[in-house]
Design a protein around this motif. Structure first.
Motif, PDB file in Angstrom:
ATOM      1  N   VAL A 192     -19.413  55.781  82.049  1.00  0.00           N
ATOM      2  CA  VAL A 192     -19.260  54.405  81.280  1.00  0.00           C
ATOM      3  C   VAL A 192     -20.440  53.485  81.107  1.00  0.00           C
ATOM      4  O   VAL A 192     -21.203  54.070  82.082  1.00  0.00           O
ATOM      5  N   SER A 222     -17.502  53.307  90.795  1.00  0.00           N
ATOM      6  CA  SER A 222     -16.369  54.561  89.383  1.00  0.00           C
ATOM      7  C   SER A 222     -15.048  54.339  90.003  1.00  0.00           C
ATOM      8  O   SER A 222     -14.642  55.109  89.527  1.00  0.00           O
ATOM      9  N   TYR A 281     -11.003  54.758  88.470  1.00  0.00           N
ATOM     10  CA  TYR A 281     -11.265  56.288  87.201  1.00  0.00           C
ATOM     11  C   TYR A 281     -11.593  57.326  88.344  1.00  0.00           C
ATOM     12  O   TYR A 281     -11.650  57.201  89.382  1.00  0.00           O
ATOM     13  N   LEU A 301     -10.401  61.849  81.769  1.00  0.00           N
ATOM     14  CA  LEU A 301     -10.705  60.822  82.249  1.00  0.00           C
ATOM     15  C   LEU A 301      -9.384  59.612  82.477  1.00  0.00           C
ATOM     16  O   LEU A 301      -8.820  59.579  81.589  1.00  0.00           O
ATOM     17  N   PHE A 323      -8.179  56.141  83.744  1.00  0.00           N
ATOM     18  CA  PHE A 323      -7.895  54.782  84.141  1.00  0.00           C
ATOM     19  C   PHE A 323      -7.485  53.809  84.017  1.00  0.00           C
ATOM     20  O   PHE A 323      -6.166  53.777  82.461  1.00  0.00           O
ATOM     21  N   ILE A 357     -17.221  54.857  76.237  1.00  0.00           N
ATOM     22  CA  ILE A 357     -16.645  56.214  77.269  1.00  0.00           C
ATOM     23  C   ILE A 357     -17.687  57.568  77.034  1.00  0.00           C
ATOM     24  O   ILE A 357     -17.800  57.944  76.032  1.00  0.00           O
TER      25      ILE A 357
END
Length: 426
Positions: free
Chosen positions: A10, A34, A37, A59, A61, A73
């Motif tokens: 990120v 983190s 995530y 990923l 989130f 990202i």
């Protein structure tokens, strides 16, 4: 090929602020950064090239306005000593507005209705709002601590707007995060409508042959100011309801509103007559837009007595109670002296009779009692008419099967009346 490693990064303004390894692999020294995530190896399978593999990594989130502005990202792949990166940059960041509550209504001093609604948690700040298909100009937008915005919108309508039961006030809003308009509505029949006409029980005084009596029908919390109240009569043993009108037998007061502190209205309609029909019943019928159907309150079959020195009427009040919903019981006493004493007592299902005392407060507390008294001069010199009122908040655990007694003592005479509710609903 085997041993492929995937790391998600990120970045903010080109600087890496968090690295996330697949399935809990910790590749970030500041692992707490983190949080939120989750990187996961979705699939690893043989490719169509001998000795190589196809890998899919994800990923997951939840985007946040305060956290993901200017964020990119990057997916970093390490395979056979080689490193490749692919970067994703979102074009726009949105937060969809929500309306956590219903339309709120309040009354202004001029009798208008102020409608308002709060819309919360949207981004960016531009939002369209309409009340009854008219663009709202009265709105205040402010930014929240998480970077999203909220808006408070108001709209004023005439007090007569809700005079019809099918009248609806509607507020609609549209934000660029939404595919279509969303809305809220409010009508007089909605449970959230703040004003519902409350028809009170009729207090029946002691009735004596040939002596004028007054029955009073009272309706409180009235808004809008549109009300129909009628007196009806049912003869003893009959079923037909006959209209009662002004005549030589009956005198009906003019129906006039009294404005209250909360800006609603209270109405009183009094019926004067000289009792003569034992067992007849008088009914007050009330119609109002907030009532789904006309509400009726009855005196029950009337008991008329010959003239005597001390008259104690039956205790009056609703026979079916609702848990924690206030109840009032009345006992009327006619032709009593100034030193008359009124005592209320309660007898539990299993227990001794206890005298009821005021709780000493102006406001009635849960499961407490409050006693009050109305006194007026009678038509006999030196004697009074008294109405004693016992107010309580019933409890299923405390009042099922309980008997209430009103004891009156005047000039050496003592009379008692008892009352018991038929049921208490939880």
């Amino acid at each position: 090929m085997e041993g492929t490693q995937v790391i998600w990064m990120v970045k903010k303004s080109g600087v890496t602020i968090s690295e996330i390894g697949e399935d809990g692999e910790d590749v970030n020294r500041d692992s707490h950064r983190s949080s939120g995530y989750v990187a996961h190896r979705e699939r690893t399978e043989e490719s169509n090239k001998e000795g190589l593999q196809d890998v899919i990594s994800s990923l997951t989130f939840t985007p946040s306005i305060s956290k993901h502005q200017n964020i990119s990202i990057t997916c970093k792949i390490l395979c056979d000593g080689k490193v490749k990166e692919k970067t994703f940059q979102h074009k726009r960041l949105y937060a969809k507005p929500t309306a956590p509550g219903p339309i709120k209504l309040s009354l202004t001093n001029s009798g208008e209705v102020l409608c308002s609604l709060d819309i919360e948690g949207f981004y960016p700040s531009d939002i369209q709002m309409k009340w009854n298909d008219k663009t709202s100009e009265q709105k205040k937008t402010y930014q929240n601590s998480d970077g999203t915005y909220s808006v408070h919108s108001e709209y004023e309508i005439p007090g007569r707007f809700f005079s019809h039961s099918d009248s609806v006030v509607r507020v609609s809003w549209k934000h660029e995060s939404m595919e279509d308009w969303e809305s809220r509505e409010m009508s007089v029949r909605d449970k959230e409508f703040p004003w519902k006409a409350n028809v009170q029980d009729i207090k029946v005084p002691n009735l004596l042959i040939g002596r004028e009596a007054v029955l009073k029908c009272e309706v409180s919390n009235v808004f809008p100011d549109v009300l129909t109240v009628k007196w009806l009569k049912k003869e003893k043993g009959g079923q037909d309801l006959l209209p009662v009108v002004n005549s030589q037998t009956y005198s009906i007061s003019e129906l006039r509103p009294e404005k209250q502190k909360n800006k609603t209205f209270t109405y009183k309609l009094c019926l004067k007559f000289k009792p003569s029909d034992e067992g007849a019943e008088f009914i007050c019928r009330v119609e109002h837009p907030t009532l789904e159907e006309p509400t009726e309150k009855s005196t029950g079959p009337l008991t008329i007595k010959d003239e005597e020195s001390l008259i104690v009427g039956e205790i009056q009040g609703p026979r079916r109670w609702i848990h924690k919903e206030k109840v009032a019981l009345y006992c009327s006493v006619s032709y009593c002296s100034e030193d008359t004493q009124v005592m209320w007592m309660v007898e539990p299902t299993h227990g001794r009779v206890e005298e009821i005392f005021n709780n000493g407060e102006d406001l009635l507390t849960d499961f407490g009692y409050m006693i009050s008294k109305e006194t007026e001069k009678s038509d006999k010199e030196g004697l009074l008419n008294i109405t004693s009122l016992l107010t309580l908040i019933p409890s299923v655990s405390k009042h099922v099967g309980v008997i209430f007694t009103c004891k009156i003592t005047s000039e050496g005479q003592t009379k008692t009346k008892e009352f018991q509710a038929k049921s208490i609903c939880g």
